[in-house]
Enzyme design. Structure first.
Site, PDB file in Angstrom:
ATOM      1  N   LYS A 137       0.752  -1.303  -0.254  1.00 42.44           N
ATOM      2  CA  LYS A 137       0.014  -0.028   0.048  1.00 42.44           C
ATOM      3  C   LYS A 137       0.813   1.161   0.040  1.00 42.44           C
ATOM      4  O   LYS A 137       2.031   1.104   0.578  1.00 42.44           O
ATOM      5  CB  LYS A 137      -0.976   0.058   1.272  1.00 42.44           C
ATOM      6  CG  LYS A 137      -2.227   0.875   1.211  1.00 42.44           C
ATOM      7  CD  LYS A 137      -3.190   0.061   0.224  1.00 42.44           C
ATOM      8  CE  LYS A 137      -4.340   0.788   0.197  1.00 42.44           C
ATOM      9  NZ  LYS A 137      -5.468   0.266  -0.666  1.00 42.44           N
TER      10      LYS A 137
HETATM   11  P1  NAD Z   1     -12.695   7.564  -3.183  1.00 42.54           P
HETATM   12  O1  NAD Z   1     -11.639   8.514  -2.906  1.00 42.54           O
HETATM   13  O2  NAD Z   1     -13.133   7.225  -4.497  1.00 42.54           O
HETATM   14  O3  NAD Z   1     -14.068   7.928  -2.141  1.00 42.54           O
HETATM   15  C1  NAD Z   1     -14.001   7.820  -1.023  1.00 42.54           C
HETATM   16  C2  NAD Z   1     -15.490   8.664  -0.514  1.00 42.54           C
HETATM   17  O4  NAD Z   1     -15.335   8.406   0.872  1.00 42.54           O
HETATM   18  C3  NAD Z   1     -15.580  10.041  -0.833  1.00 42.54           C
HETATM   19  O5  NAD Z   1     -17.014  10.183  -1.594  1.00 42.54           O
HETATM   20  C4  NAD Z   1     -15.238  10.644   0.432  1.00 42.54           C
HETATM   21  O6  NAD Z   1     -16.040  12.083   0.311  1.00 42.54           O
HETATM   22  C5  NAD Z   1     -15.986   9.677   1.216  1.00 42.54           C
HETATM   23  N1  NAD Z   1     -15.451   9.789   2.596  1.00 42.54           N
HETATM   24  C6  NAD Z   1     -14.409  10.367   2.969  1.00 42.54           C
HETATM   25  N2  NAD Z   1     -14.324  10.543   4.324  1.00 42.54           N
HETATM   26  C7  NAD Z   1     -15.621  10.079   4.963  1.00 42.54           C
HETATM   27  C8  NAD Z   1     -16.415  10.174   6.048  1.00 42.54           C
HETATM   28  N3  NAD Z   1     -15.512  10.319   7.082  1.00 42.54           N
HETATM   29  N4  NAD Z   1     -17.479   9.788   5.986  1.00 42.54           N
HETATM   30  C9  NAD Z   1     -18.161   9.596   4.883  1.00 42.54           C
HETATM   31  N5  NAD Z   1     -17.704   9.694   3.567  1.00 42.54           N
HETATM   32  C10 NAD Z   1     -16.361  10.084   3.751  1.00 42.54           C
HETATM   33  O7  NAD Z   1     -12.363   6.152  -2.426  1.00 42.54           O
HETATM   34  P2  NAD Z   1     -12.688   4.682  -2.863  1.00 42.54           P
HETATM   35  O8  NAD Z   1     -11.487   4.262  -4.031  1.00 42.54           O
HETATM   36  O9  NAD Z   1     -14.001   4.537  -3.292  1.00 42.54           O
HETATM   37  O10 NAD Z   1     -12.368   3.884  -1.405  1.00 42.54           O
HETATM   38  C11 NAD Z   1     -13.176   3.870  -0.421  1.00 42.54           C
HETATM   39  C12 NAD Z   1     -12.762   2.839   0.447  1.00 42.54           C
HETATM   40  O11 NAD Z   1     -12.987   1.449  -0.319  1.00 42.54           O
HETATM   41  C13 NAD Z   1     -11.499   2.951   1.091  1.00 42.54           C
HETATM   42  O12 NAD Z   1     -11.472   2.163   2.255  1.00 42.54           O
HETATM   43  C14 NAD Z   1     -10.659   2.169  -0.089  1.00 42.54           C
HETATM   44  O13 NAD Z   1      -9.567   1.593   0.693  1.00 42.54           O
HETATM   45  C15 NAD Z   1     -11.516   0.832  -0.298  1.00 42.54           C
HETATM   46  N6  NAD Z   1     -11.079   0.179  -1.459  1.00 42.54           N
HETATM   47  C16 NAD Z   1     -11.335   0.782  -2.965  1.00 42.54           C
HETATM   48  C17 NAD Z   1     -10.777   0.133  -3.975  1.00 42.54           C
HETATM   49  C18 NAD Z   1     -10.848   0.827  -5.440  1.00 42.54           C
HETATM   50  O14 NAD Z   1     -10.729  -0.115  -6.322  1.00 42.54           O
HETATM   51  N7  NAD Z   1     -11.093   2.092  -5.499  1.00 42.54           N
HETATM   52  C19 NAD Z   1     -10.636  -1.249  -3.837  1.00 42.54           C
HETATM   53  C20 NAD Z   1     -10.718  -1.981  -2.649  1.00 42.54           C
HETATM   54  C21 NAD Z   1     -10.999  -1.071  -1.532  1.00 42.54           C
END
Ligand code: NAD
Length: 447
Positions: A137
């Protein structure tokens, strides 16, 4: 979905499951920082699983340590001409089963311990879905919302340069995570390619299609999460049609999961992002909320929805809760008030071990992160393979392969849970950690 239709005790028995000390209806003791520290959470999950698997002390010591940790401080020229120094990390937890794979996060609160936890969870995730990667990561302490595109590009290119000794299609392959996207991946791929002198599309995944991205990658995490929820619904006799869903975090993972769950007949009753939460018991149109967020920058202000305190979303009257934001959101303090029957962790580490135990006692079906959000890394694996083959697969091939990987992983975890009479997180961790331990033993210890 009628609440009675959900089996409250979804596995035959809970004997041997850790019990929780919490102070019942009174005021629970304040959360300690250690309880919500992601690395402490990841280590606690590992230690519990290693004990169940009866791993030797030597193997435990090896698998609970991160193999490499790089911390970099580097300058970026800001738009006003000033220089700012940023801190970034790249952690490789384990490379036994293949090159390390894991996203890159831009966030003001990124810490080394958070990145270590996320790297460790990546190792287990790749093993659960059986793809030949280890876990890594990256993170940079910054607030991308307050930076211009030029500043973000400068930061990405310099950070990539600083961690170049670790990167490579055969050694470590980043992907998008919180507040990074296709554009950031394109800058990383270009920077790395400039350093080595030729184009290396396989060094990152989650790239735009025009430079070697894969069909389906953008939707993969949310789509994979929906496949796992559908499999769970089928196996536990739950109807998705009409089920009320709340989604915390309406970014890549959360918004796509909401869209696919809506397509499956579920009703999205609440969503949130970093600026606030909205609610409509009659249902929010996920596609229209996505359009509203892309126009205004937030879900807040969506017509026909009421604003609610963000913390209330997790405790709302819903059947399925999808935490899709950050770690440690469901904790000892709010877990007893959670009404959802299913929690599908699109986010990494949203539930603390103490909360896990409470939810288990309350009969909540937990679909853990290393299974529920593994769709992103499965499709990233497909993208990496296509880049190495220099051959782009058509969309149906990606979709079929993707569904097969996700369904197979669900079945293996479900089978383990039934066989060992444990919750789905414990089952997923047992499967994953035993695969990595077996691979380590099979390779032997060098020299
Ligand atoms: P992203 O940046 O696309 O979206 C994150 C979202 O969370 C945004 O809408 C933001 O406004 C919101 N957010 C931030 N802080 C917040 C809070 N305190 N309360 C409510 N909403 C909040 O990120 P993402 O890629 O969607 O990642 C989100 C989660 O999914 C993370 O834990 C990430 O590790 C996990 N994840 C993502 C992927 C991927 O392919 N993008 C894969 C596996 C896991």
């Amino acid at each position: 979905m009628p609440a009675e239709a959900v089996p409250r005790t979804y596995l035959c028995q809970r004997k041997g499951n850790p019990t929780v000390e919490h102070s019942g209806p009174g005021t629970p003791a304040a959360l300690t920082p250690a309880e919500t520290d992601p690395y402490a959470m990841a280590l606690s999950q590992f230690d519990q699983t290693a004990a169940r698997l009866e791993l030797s002390p030597g193997m435990r010591g090896l698998l609970r340590s991160c193999k490499r940790e790089l911390c970099v401080h580097f300058p970026v020229r800001m738009d006003d001409g000033s220089l700012r120094t940023f801190t970034g990390y790249r952690v490789q937890h384990n490379l036994t089963r293949g090159p390390s794979k894991g996203g890159l996060r831009y966030h003001p609160q990124v810490t080394l311990d958070e990145v270590r936890a996320l790297a460790m969870w990546m190792t287990w995730k790749c093993a659960v879905v059986n793809i030949p990667f280890g876990g890594a990561k990256g993170g940079v302490v910054c607030n991308p919302k307050e930076m211009s595109e030029t500043e973000l590009e400068g930061l990405t290119r310099r950070y990539t340069t600083e961690i170049t000794p670790l990167l490579g299609p055969a050694s470590d392959i980043p992907a998008p995570d919180v507040y990074t996207d296709e554009r950031v991946m394109a800058w990383m791929m270009d920077t790395y390619s400039m350093h080595v002198g030729y184009t290396v599309p396989a060094v990152v995944t989650g790239k735009p299609l025009s430079i070697g991205g894969s069909q389906g990658r953008l939707e993969a995490t949310g789509r994979g999460c929906t496949i796992v929820i559908k499999e769970a619904a089928e196996h536990f006799g739950i109807r998705l049609e009409g089920a009320a869903v709340a989604v915390q975090g309406f970014g890549n993972a959360g918004s796509v999961a909401a869209r696919y769950l809506q397509e499956a007949g579920a009703r999205i009753i609440a969503v949130s992002d970093s600026r606030g939460a909205i609610h409509n018991a009659g249902g929010l149109d996920a596609v229209k909320v996505i359009a509203h967020k892309s126009k205004t920058g937030s879900v807040v202000g969506f017509p026909g929805a009421e604003s609610i305190p963000p913390a209330d979303l997790l405790e709302s009257e819903c059947d399925i809760l999808v935490p899709a934001a950050l770690e440690a959101q469901i904790v000892r303090e709010n877990a007893p008030r959670i009404k959802a029957k299913i929690i599908a962790e699109a986010a990494n580490g949203p539930t603390t071990p103490e909360a896990d135990a409470i939810l288990w006692e309350n009969g909540v079906l937990m679909l853990p992160d290393i299974l529920a959000n593994a769709g992103g890394v499965v499709c990233s694996y497909f993208e990496w393979v296509q880049c190495l083959q220099k051959f782009a697969w058509p969309e149906p091939q990606v979709c079929d392969g993707f569904s097969n990987f996700m369904s197979r992983a669900f079945h293996e975890v479900y089978h383990m849970a039934q066989q060992r009479r444990v919750d789905m997180r414990t089952a997923a961790l047992m499967l994953a950690i035993s695969k990595v331990a077996d691979a380590t033993a099979t390779r032997g210890i060098y020299p």
